[in-house]
Every structure is written in structure tokens, then in C-alpha cells.
Scaffold this motif. Structure first.
Motif, PDB file in Angstrom:
ATOM      1  N   ALA A 173      24.395  -1.846 -37.698  1.00 15.02           N
ATOM      2  CA  ALA A 173      25.446  -2.682 -37.117  1.00 15.02           C
ATOM      3  C   ALA A 173      25.149  -2.962 -35.644  1.00 15.02           C
ATOM      4  CB  ALA A 173      26.804  -2.025 -37.282  1.00 15.02           C
ATOM      5  N   GLU A 174      24.696  -1.947 -34.910  1.00 10.14           N
ATOM      6  CA  GLU A 174      24.341  -2.135 -33.499  1.00 10.14           C
ATOM      7  C   GLU A 174      23.201  -3.142 -33.359  1.00 10.14           C
ATOM      8  OE1 GLU A 174      23.336   1.648 -31.777  1.00 10.14           O
ATOM      9  OE2 GLU A 174      25.289   2.502 -32.299  1.00 10.14           O
ATOM     10  N   TYR A 175      22.179  -2.990 -34.201  1.00 14.07           N
ATOM     11  CA  TYR A 175      21.033  -3.893 -34.157  1.00 14.07           C
ATOM     12  C   TYR A 175      21.473  -5.332 -34.446  1.00 14.07           C
ATOM     13  CZ  TYR A 175      16.741  -6.263 -35.473  1.00 14.07           C
ATOM     14  OH  TYR A 175      15.726  -7.174 -35.561  1.00 14.07           O
ATOM     15  N   GLU A 176      22.296  -5.516 -35.486  1.00 12.29           N
ATOM     16  CA  GLU A 176      22.733  -6.855 -35.862  1.00 12.29           C
ATOM     17  C   GLU A 176      23.601  -7.477 -34.769  1.00 12.29           C
ATOM     18  OE1 GLU A 176      24.454  -6.091 -39.699  1.00 12.29           O
ATOM     19  OE2 GLU A 176      22.506  -6.247 -40.693  1.00 12.29           O
ATOM     20  N   ALA A 177      24.444  -6.680 -34.115  1.00 12.98           N
ATOM     21  CA  ALA A 177      25.274  -7.194 -33.022  1.00 12.98           C
ATOM     22  C   ALA A 177      24.388  -7.616 -31.844  1.00 12.98           C
ATOM     23  CB  ALA A 177      26.275  -6.132 -32.580  1.00 12.98           C
ATOM     24  N   LYS A 178      23.363  -6.829 -31.557  1.00 17.02           N
ATOM     25  CA  LYS A 178      22.451  -7.154 -30.461  1.00 17.02           C
ATOM     26  C   LYS A 178      21.691  -8.454 -30.769  1.00 17.02           C
ATOM     27  CE  LYS A 178      20.506  -3.662 -28.425  1.00 17.02           C
ATOM     28  NZ  LYS A 178      19.603  -2.558 -28.067  1.00 17.02           N
ATOM     29  N   GLN A 179      21.268  -8.616 -32.004  1.00 13.69           N
ATOM     30  CA  GLN A 179      20.546  -9.825 -32.385  1.00 13.69           C
ATOM     31  C   GLN A 179      21.462 -11.044 -32.313  1.00 13.69           C
ATOM     32  OE1 GLN A 179      17.167  -9.965 -32.919  1.00 13.69           O
ATOM     33  NE2 GLN A 179      17.384  -7.870 -32.198  1.00 13.69           N
ATOM     34  N   ALA A 180      22.711 -10.899 -32.731  1.00  9.87           N
ATOM     35  CA  ALA A 180      23.668 -12.003 -32.670  1.00  9.87           C
ATOM     36  C   ALA A 180      23.936 -12.395 -31.221  1.00  9.87           C
ATOM     37  CB  ALA A 180      24.967 -11.612 -33.369  1.00  9.87           C
ATOM     38  N   ALA A 181      24.024 -11.388 -30.332  1.00  9.08           N
ATOM     39  CA  ALA A 181      24.246 -11.662 -28.916  1.00  9.08           C
ATOM     40  C   ALA A 181      23.056 -12.421 -28.324  1.00  9.08           C
ATOM     41  CB  ALA A 181      24.488 -10.368 -28.156  1.00  9.08           C
ATOM     42  N   LYS A 182      21.854 -12.059 -28.725  1.00  7.93           N
ATOM     43  CA  LYS A 182      20.665 -12.750 -28.227  1.00  7.93           C
ATOM     44  C   LYS A 182      20.692 -14.224 -28.648  1.00  7.93           C
ATOM     45  CE  LYS A 182      17.278  -8.987 -28.026  1.00  7.93           C
ATOM     46  NZ  LYS A 182      16.022  -8.501 -28.594  1.00  7.93           N
ATOM     47  N   LYS A 183      21.084 -14.470 -29.896  1.00  7.04           N
ATOM     48  CA  LYS A 183      21.117 -15.847 -30.399  1.00  7.04           C
ATOM     49  C   LYS A 183      22.177 -16.677 -29.683  1.00  7.04           C
ATOM     50  CE  LYS A 183      19.240 -15.137 -34.993  1.00  7.04           C
ATOM     51  NZ  LYS A 183      19.477 -15.231 -36.431  1.00  7.04           N
ATOM     52  N   SER A 184      23.311 -16.061 -29.364  1.00  2.32           N
ATOM     53  CA  SER A 184      24.381 -16.806 -28.699  1.00  2.32           C
ATOM     54  C   SER A 184      24.071 -17.067 -27.223  1.00  2.32           C
ATOM     55  CB  SER A 184      25.719 -16.071 -28.841  1.00  2.32           C
ATOM     56  OG  SER A 184      25.710 -14.858 -28.111  1.00  2.32           O
ATOM     57  N   ASP A 185      23.146 -16.294 -26.658  1.00  2.00           N
ATOM     58  CA  ASP A 185      22.755 -16.501 -25.261  1.00  2.00           C
ATOM     59  C   ASP A 185      21.833 -17.699 -25.090  1.00  2.00           C
ATOM     60  OD1 ASP A 185      24.249 -14.377 -24.373  1.00  2.00           O
ATOM     61  OD2 ASP A 185      22.564 -12.979 -24.252  1.00  2.00           O
ATOM     62  N   LYS A 186      21.215 -18.127 -26.151  1.00  2.00           N
ATOM     63  CA  LYS A 186      20.238 -19.218 -26.065  1.00  2.00           C
ATOM     64  C   LYS A 186      20.885 -20.569 -26.044  1.00  2.00           C
ATOM     65  CE  LYS A 186      16.364 -16.778 -27.977  1.00  2.00           C
ATOM     66  NZ  LYS A 186      15.353 -16.690 -28.980  1.00  2.00           N
TER      67      LYS A 186
END
Length: 43
Positions: free
Chosen positions: A30-43
């Protein structure tokens, strides 16, 4: 990094998650998926 044989790695490379309990694994995932989602939304 070595290839993951346990199937738990989200990247396909071993990240050491094979030793985690099921509960710990789900938390890490869950932590990994949240971090990946945050990276995508930053772009």
C-alpha cells in the motif's frame, strides 16, 4: 538486484519482501502504491 522469485516484488527485482508477514506485506504494498500514485500526480 536479483530477480524476485516469491512474486511479492512490485518491480520484479527482489526488494526483500519475501520475509514479511502477510500483514506487513500488504502495508508495504500500500505504501509503495501510494508513493507511485503521488509520483504520477506530480508530473
Amino acid at each position: 538486484m536479483a530477480e524476485c522469485g516469491c512474486g511479492r516484488s512490485p518491480t520484479g527485482n527482489c526488494v526483500g519482501w519475501h520475509n514479511l508477514s502477510e500483514e506487513q506485506f500488504l502495508e508495504k504494498k500500500a505504501e509503495y502504491e501510494a508513493k507511485q500514485a503521488a509520483k504520477k500526480s506530480d508530473k
